[in-house]
Design an enzyme around this catalytic site. Structure first.
Site, PDB file in Angstrom:
ATOM      1  N   LYS A   1      41.247 -26.488  11.694  1.00 37.83           N
ATOM      2  CA  LYS A   1      40.247 -27.356  11.052  1.00 37.83           C
ATOM      3  C   LYS A   1      40.904 -28.191   9.960  1.00 37.83           C
ATOM      4  O   LYS A   1      40.692 -29.400   9.860  1.00 37.83           O
ATOM      5  CB  LYS A   1      39.112 -26.500  10.466  1.00 37.83           C
ATOM      6  CG  LYS A   1      38.232 -25.894  11.543  1.00 37.83           C
ATOM      7  CD  LYS A   1      37.302 -24.818  11.020  1.00 37.83           C
ATOM      8  CE  LYS A   1      36.623 -24.123  12.191  1.00 37.83           C
ATOM      9  NZ  LYS A   1      35.829 -22.953  11.822  1.00 37.83           N
TER      10      LYS A   1
ATOM     11  N   GLN B   1      34.326 -19.543   6.781  1.00 38.84           N
ATOM     12  CA  GLN B   1      34.814 -18.999   8.048  1.00 38.84           C
ATOM     13  C   GLN B   1      34.258 -17.587   8.257  1.00 38.84           C
ATOM     14  O   GLN B   1      34.380 -16.735   7.394  1.00 38.84           O
ATOM     15  CB  GLN B   1      36.355 -18.985   8.053  1.00 38.84           C
ATOM     16  CG  GLN B   1      36.957 -18.573   9.382  1.00 38.84           C
ATOM     17  CD  GLN B   1      36.628 -19.545  10.525  1.00 38.84           C
ATOM     18  OE1 GLN B   1      36.711 -20.750  10.375  1.00 38.84           O
ATOM     19  NE2 GLN B   1      36.246 -18.994  11.668  1.00 38.84           N
TER      20      GLN B   1
ATOM     21  N   ASP C   1      28.228 -27.016   9.526  1.00 34.90           N
ATOM     22  CA  ASP C   1      28.194 -26.136  10.699  1.00 34.90           C
ATOM     23  C   ASP C   1      26.820 -26.210  11.391  1.00 34.90           C
ATOM     24  O   ASP C   1      26.684 -25.829  12.547  1.00 34.90           O
ATOM     25  CB  ASP C   1      28.452 -24.684  10.267  1.00 34.90           C
ATOM     26  CG  ASP C   1      29.828 -24.199  10.700  1.00 34.90           C
ATOM     27  OD1 ASP C   1      30.432 -24.843  11.567  1.00 34.90           O
ATOM     28  OD2 ASP C   1      30.285 -23.178  10.156  1.00 34.90           O
TER      29      ASP C   1
END
Ligand code: NAP
Length: 302
Positions: free
Chosen positions: A54, A98, A121
């Protein structure tokens, strides 16, 4: 092979190029770049690998990237105040925590503490609700389902009016992709059925799908004879079925298989995604798109 292969890697590269053009233009006109913070707790190797990809993608696009690594010992309140700090930071447009988090931390509490307008997200209940309401309410689509929609659209398959069957009803793939393709919007307007373990006749539903999205996590679940000739088959499943030695690196790597029997299915389907190299590459790409979108909302140009 009769099916057109939907190559996630090629579509990813195409979208990243488009994003870069937009990022450069915004930087020139507004003097700002998208800001993304990735919060990693602990040293789980798989999480480190995801976060590294990422970060690399964000840096290549010219984003401001903050990698905030925290010890596995961090207390829940400390993590909450870290999120609060980034919620208030105007140079940060996307906050990514995460997962998984260590057991002593309530994951739901942490994710719900992220400002919904920085929830790139797309898992915050406010964003789930916005997607459910649809139309102008929608802010961030969850990344993997958004990537699936993009793959179908860019393959050239008509979604409007199509019979879509989604196998799987998880909150991260099944339910959101069903909702996305159901929207009264471009690249959607499908008639959607969602199947799961209690579905009485899975074969029956799969057989009538113009677009079949399979996200069950069961290798080879969908049999070739369940596929309607010419259908678009999106195989989300990523199943480790063994190990092999990589020709490139000489190291041991996992053998991955999807939920659909690819070799036979490709002779029947009209369009099909491979595993790996289909849906997988799209998730980070959509995270980048969401972060840019967040900046555009911030600037009032979305
Ligand atoms: P999940 O949370 O385990 O959900 C699986 C869903 O499939 C459940 O709704 C389950 O039904 C259904 N299901 C399982 N076995 C079935 C069967 N035999 N018949 C019908 N339905 C069945 O999985 P997930 O997180 O959605 O992930 C699904 C797959 O996609 C996994 O292989 C995962 O690794 C992969 N994935 C890939 C990406 C990516 O490429 N970027 C991202 C996310 C996930 P019930 O609800 O009834 O249990």
């Amino acid at each position: 092979m009769t099916a057109k292969l939907i190559k996630g890697t090629e579509i990813r590269d195409e979208i990243l190029k488009e994003l870069k053009v937009e990022v450069d233009k915004i930087k020139e006109e507004h003097g700002v770049v998208p800001g993304l913070v990735t919060i990693l707790v602990g040293e789980d190797p798989a999480s480190i690998s995801y976060v590294t990809s990422k970060i690399r993608t964000a840096q290549n696009l010219g984003y401001k990237e903050i990698q905030d690594n925290q010890s596995v010992e961090i207390k829940e309140e400390e993590l909450l105040s870290l999120i609060d700090k980034y919620n208030k930071d105007d140079s940060i447009h996307g906050i990514l925590v995460q997962l998984p988090l260590p057991k002593h931390i309530d994951e739901k509490k942490i994710l719900n503490a992220i400002d919904p307008d920085k929830d790139v997200d797309g898992f915050h209940p406010v964003n789930v609700g916005r997607l459910m309401i649809g139309g102008g309410e929608v802010k961030f689509l969850p990344c993997t389902p958004a990537g699936i929609q993009e793959l179908i659209v860019r393959s050239g398959m008509e979604i409007e009016g199509a019979e879509v069957v989604v196998v799987g009803r998880s909150n991260i793939v099944g339910k959101p992709i069903a909702n996305i393709l159901l929207q009264k919007a471009k690249g959607a307007n499908a008639t959607v059925t969602v199947a799961h373990t209690r579905t009485k006749d899975l074969a029956f539903h799969c057989k009538r799908a113009d677009i079949l999205v399979v996200a069950a996590g069961v290798p080879g679940l969908v049999k070739p004879e369940w596929i309607k000739p010419g259908a678009c088959v999106i195989d989300v499943g990523v199943n480790r079925v063994g190990e092999k030695i990589s020709e490139k690196t000489g190291k041991k790597i996992a053998i991955l298989k999807g939920d659909v029997d690819f070799d036979e299915a490709k002779e029947i389907a009209g369009y099909i995604t491979p595993v790996p190299g289909g849906v997988g590459p799209m998730t980070i790409t959509m995270l980048m798109r969401n972060t840019l979108r967040s900046l555009k909302f911030h600037l009032g140009i979305a």
